[in-house]
Scaffold this motif. Structure first.
Motif, PDB file in Angstrom:
ATOM      1  N   ARG A   9      -9.812 -12.317   6.145  1.00 14.92           N
ATOM      2  CA  ARG A   9      -8.589 -12.509   6.922  1.00 14.92           C
ATOM      3  C   ARG A   9      -7.665 -13.449   6.177  1.00 14.92           C
ATOM      4  NH1 ARG A   9     -10.468 -17.214   8.019  1.00 14.92           N
ATOM      5  NH2 ARG A   9     -11.913 -17.911   9.531  1.00 14.92           N
ATOM      6  N   GLU A  10      -6.387 -13.315   6.468  1.00 13.56           N
ATOM      7  CA  GLU A  10      -5.404 -14.228   5.893  1.00 13.56           C
ATOM      8  C   GLU A  10      -5.623 -15.596   6.518  1.00 13.56           C
ATOM      9  OE1 GLU A  10      -3.459 -13.175   3.433  1.00 13.56           O
ATOM     10  OE2 GLU A  10      -4.203 -11.137   3.692  1.00 13.56           O
ATOM     11  N   ALA A  11      -5.653 -16.642   5.683  1.00 11.72           N
ATOM     12  CA  ALA A  11      -5.904 -17.996   6.182  1.00 11.72           C
ATOM     13  C   ALA A  11      -5.076 -19.000   5.389  1.00 11.72           C
ATOM     14  CB  ALA A  11      -7.383 -18.333   6.075  1.00 11.72           C
ATOM     15  N   THR A  21      -7.119 -16.246   1.579  1.00 11.73           N
ATOM     16  CA  THR A  21      -7.960 -15.442   2.454  1.00 11.73           C
ATOM     17  C   THR A  21      -9.291 -16.148   2.655  1.00 11.73           C
ATOM     18  OG1 THR A  21      -8.774 -14.192   0.563  1.00 11.73           O
ATOM     19  CG2 THR A  21      -6.936 -13.238   1.781  1.00 11.73           C
ATOM     20  N   ALA A  22     -10.014 -15.727   3.694  1.00 15.06           N
ATOM     21  CA  ALA A  22     -11.327 -16.287   3.998  1.00 15.06           C
ATOM     22  C   ALA A  22     -12.193 -15.191   4.595  1.00 15.06           C
ATOM     23  CB  ALA A  22     -11.200 -17.444   4.985  1.00 15.06           C
TER      24      ALA A  22
END
Length: 109
Positions: free
Chosen positions: A74-76, A80-81
């Protein structure tokens, strides 16, 4: 092939274990493998994910890695993460001793 992502996931990366030492590695845009999640190639569609997984398969035949599979990210913030607890553990190392594994190299504040 192992299934480690939500079937509706759109943002994906590929991971495997390096045969030489068992280290968790991530497939990069350049077609190599990195020990660092930040280097992982990320795609934003299931079709692109399947294509990237196929690009990683020659590394299996060359006995460089074993068990590559797609996982959801996911975008974090600034990057991403991994979405799942499983992939966070694989990325950071053992959860029982914070002085071991990758988390020992980069302590959290």
């Amino acid at each position: 092939m192992a299934q480690h992502h939500n079937q509706t996931a759109q943002t994906l990366a590929v991971t495997a274990n390096r045969l030489l030492d068992g280290e968790v590695v991530y497939f990069t845009d350049g077609g190599s493998w990195s020990e660092h999640f930040k280097d992982a190639a990320v795609v934003r569609s299931k079709g692109d994910g399947e294509a990237m997984l196929q690009r990683a398969m020659p590394s299996v035949e060359a006995l460089e890695v074993i068990g590559p599979y797609l996982f959801e990210v996911r975008e974090a913030g600034s990057g991403t993460a991994p979405v799942s607890v499983r992939e966070n553990i694989r990325m950071n190392g053992p959860t029982v001793r914070l002085d071991l594994g990758k988390q020992a190299e980069h302590p959290r504040v």
